[in-house]
Enzyme design. Structure first.
Site, PDB file in Angstrom:
ATOM      1  CG  ASP A  93       0.129   9.463   0.591  1.00 25.96           C
ATOM      2  OD1 ASP A  93       0.080   8.289   0.985  1.00 25.96           O
ATOM      3  OD2 ASP A  93      -0.564  10.383   1.068  1.00 25.96           O
ATOM      4  CG  HIS A 133      -2.008  -1.039   1.136  1.00 27.18           C
ATOM      5  ND1 HIS A 133      -3.321  -0.731   0.830  1.00 27.18           N
ATOM      6  CD2 HIS A 133      -1.970  -2.380   1.278  1.00 27.18           C
ATOM      7  CE1 HIS A 133      -4.041  -1.845   0.810  1.00 27.18           C
ATOM      8  NE2 HIS A 133      -3.248  -2.853   1.081  1.00 27.18           N
TER       9      HIS A 133
HETATM   10  P1  ADP Z   1      -2.985   6.915   4.926  1.00 27.24           P
HETATM   11  O1  ADP Z   1      -3.435   5.521   4.587  1.00 27.24           O
HETATM   12  O2  ADP Z   1      -1.507   7.155   4.777  1.00 27.24           O
HETATM   13  O3  ADP Z   1      -3.450   7.395   6.250  1.00 27.24           O
HETATM   14  P2  ADP Z   1      -4.897   7.780   2.855  1.00 27.24           P
HETATM   15  O4  ADP Z   1      -5.209   9.163   2.382  1.00 27.24           O
HETATM   16  O5  ADP Z   1      -4.652   6.819   1.761  1.00 27.24           O
HETATM   17  O6  ADP Z   1      -3.665   7.903   3.851  1.00 27.24           O
HETATM   18  O7  ADP Z   1      -6.112   7.213   3.715  1.00 27.24           O
HETATM   19  C1  ADP Z   1      -6.529   7.874   4.847  1.00 27.24           C
HETATM   20  C2  ADP Z   1      -7.968   7.469   5.189  1.00 27.24           C
HETATM   21  O8  ADP Z   1      -8.203   7.842   6.545  1.00 27.24           O
HETATM   22  C3  ADP Z   1      -9.005   8.210   4.364  1.00 27.24           C
HETATM   23  O9  ADP Z   1     -10.125   7.381   4.152  1.00 27.24           O
HETATM   24  C4  ADP Z   1      -9.378   9.416   5.234  1.00 27.24           C
HETATM   25  O10 ADP Z   1     -10.702   9.859   5.068  1.00 27.24           O
HETATM   26  C5  ADP Z   1      -9.183   8.865   6.640  1.00 27.24           C
HETATM   27  N1  ADP Z   1      -8.644   9.922   7.524  1.00 27.24           N
HETATM   28  C6  ADP Z   1      -7.438  10.517   7.451  1.00 27.24           C
HETATM   29  N2  ADP Z   1      -7.313  11.467   8.412  1.00 27.24           N
HETATM   30  C7  ADP Z   1      -8.465  11.484   9.106  1.00 27.24           C
HETATM   31  C8  ADP Z   1      -8.949  12.263  10.193  1.00 27.24           C
HETATM   32  N3  ADP Z   1      -8.208  13.197  10.769  1.00 27.24           N
HETATM   33  N4  ADP Z   1     -10.195  12.004  10.646  1.00 27.24           N
HETATM   34  C9  ADP Z   1     -10.944  11.044  10.057  1.00 27.24           C
HETATM   35  N5  ADP Z   1     -10.550  10.292   9.028  1.00 27.24           N
HETATM   36  C10 ADP Z   1      -9.317  10.494   8.531  1.00 27.24           C
END
Ligand code: ADP
Length: 470
Positions: free
Chosen positions: A369, A161
């Site tokens: 990312d 991922h």
């Molecule tokens: P990572 O897997 O590195 O955290 P991604 O952008 O691929 O980054 O996925 C993050 C997921 O987590 C998304 O579905 C996003 O909506 C959720 N998310 C990220 N930050 C928050 C937050 N502060 N509050 C709620 N949901 C979050």
């Protein structure tokens, strides 16, 4: 009639419970495939047992419809070495191009091997001969090798991922030969982008003496592996459905009332150094200095969920961000307006659609990312008649697909500020054109397509040389 699909076994560090509403797109998508063909989801329970012995752990069984959830507890030592240590202090930074932050302590490496061996031993007892096994992410790279050593001959696929960096960075990881060799125990290795696949191909040829057989197939050590990109998507429908919730409606009404007369920008991230948050705040500072029409108006709501707080790189980042937000608000803010609303917490997933919908611009500006799903969630939630604009880092995996976003280099702060200004002033016709193209892209290539493509490739990949693995 076609033959029924073989049973699917998904293995990931943490398992998602597809029955829970907060599960999120990936858990829902994997839950759906597991439920439709019956299957097992195996991973760490999230529990750390204070007096547990390293390399040992108790299994827990739960049933969710046709899906068997099997989890294992970890001892404190295993949690420290495998999870905090090798996975998150060594591989996470190195795979995000941050060798400067990586700690390759020997104990971490030993713990990583120990836990992967433990998981393989436990998993092997659950397997049936025709199972198809899908392993997820950087915590579990050597799992297939451990399973093969126990005599498992099933088809095994792996999906990474996070990004896979180019060969000179991979080669700096102590034990990288062992790590890369582990990939050859899989039949299929899935990566987020074509760039990651190119890095994989170059690395295995340069460092493992692999031979390219064409079409993404590499041969080394008497084994063959197919490496392909499978860009992960979101569940557009599931996410849009959240917008209908009472919580989402209330949040939208509150945001419109509070910020209706402002230019709202949004950032939603885990608090992680890969997400480029300090530079994002500095770009807002540059925007206010150089485009003063935004004074008293532009407001960034930045939600940053707490993450891996036992690691010092994360606490340092938190301090830096709090300092920066305070400085920028102190310098530019007024009694009735602050340019940065920084919330250090996780938001209820049901409230996110409202935040995306009310924001004219989304700032998704990671330094690196694997994919970035926030970019896709933002596009999914826009009003097609009057959509907002996505400012996206060219270093997010999503940039390979989402070419109609405003792509930026987040290291170039003035250029990022300029792109934000362009996004804030973009004419409606251009916004609609860009948004329509992006929406088409994320709808066609959603998370269901992703899992289907991966599993189809795993079901059909030639496994000729697997006999030689044993
Ligand atoms: P990572 O897997 O590195 O955290 P991604 O952008 O691929 O980054 O996925 C993050 C997921 O987590 C998304 O579905 C996003 O909506 C959720 N998310 C990220 N930050 C928050 C937050 N502060 N509050 C709620 N949901 C979050």
């Amino acid at each position: 009639m076609s033959a029924p699909s073989p049973r699917l076994v998904v293995v990931s560090n943490r398992i998602g419970d597809p029955r829970k509403p907060a599960a999120g797109g990936l858990a829902v998508a994997l839950g759906n495939v597991l439920a439709s063909r019956g299957g097992v989801w195996f991973g760490w329970s999230g529990k750390v047992v204070a007096d547990g012995a390293p390399g040992a752990g108790k299994l827990h069984y739960q049933r969710a419809g046709a899906v068997q959830l099997v989890t294992i507890d970890l001892s404190e030592q295993d949690f420290e070495d495998y999870y905090c240590g090798y996975s998150n202090r060594a591989l996470w930074p190195a795979f995000h191009y941050r060798l400067d932050l990586a700690d390759f302590a020997a104990g971490y490496f030993a713990g990583y091997q120990r836990v992967n061996r433990l998981l393989a031993r436990k998993l092997a007892t659950l397997l049936q001969p025709d199972d198809v096994i899908w392993v997820h992410d950087y915590h579990l790279i050597p799992l297939a090798d451990e399973l093969r050593a126990l005599g498992c001959r099933q088809r095994i696929g792996f999906f990474l991922h996070v990004p896979l960096p180019p060969p000179p960075i991979l080669a700096a990881i102590p034990g990288h030969e062992w790590l890369m060799r582990s990939f050859f125990a899989y039949d299929l290795v899935g990566l987020q982008t074509q760039a990651d696949v190119d890095h994989f191909g170059r690395f295995v040829q340069e460092e493992a003496g692999a031979v390219s057989l064409g079409d993404g197939v590499f041969e080394a050590l008497g084994r063959q592996v197919l490496a392909r990109s499978f860009p992960i998507g979101i569940d557009v429908e599931e996410f849009r459905d959240l917008a209908g919730s009472e919580e989402s409606r209330q949040t939208e009404a509150m945001l419109r009332k509070q910020y209706g007369h402002r230019r709202l920008l949004v950032g939603v991230d885990r608090l992680d150094y890969s997400k480029g948050l300090p530079r994002r705040f500095r770009a807002i500072q540059d925007l206010l200095e150089n485009y003063p029409e935004n004074l008293q108006s532009a407001t960034l709501i930045q939600i940053a969920s707490p993450s891996r707080e036992t690691l010092s790189a994360y606490t340092d980042l938190r301090d830096e961000l709090e300092g920066l937000a305070g400085k920028i608000n102190g310098e530019f803010g007024e009694l009735d307006w602050l340019p940065i609303r920084y919330l250090h917490r996780t938001w209820a997933r049901r409230r996110l659609p409202a935040l995306y919908r009310c924001s004219r611009v989304a700032l998704v500006t990671p330094l690196r990312d694997g994919m970035n799903l926030v970019a896709k969630e933002y596009v999914a939630m826009q009003n097609e008649a009057d959509p907002g604009v996505l400012v996206l880092s060219r270093f997010a995996g999503a940039a390979e697909q989402m070419r109609e976003a405003l792509l930026v280099n987040p290291y170039d702060i003035p250029a990022t500020a300029q792109a934000i200004q362009r996004a804030l002033r973009m004419p409606l016709a251009e916004r609609r054109e860009r948004h329509a193209a992006l929406l088409r892209q994320i709808t066609e290539h959603d998370v269901h397509e992703w899992s289907r493509n991966f599993l189809d490739a795993l079901a059909t990949v030639k496994t000729r040389l697997r006999a030689e693995i044993q």
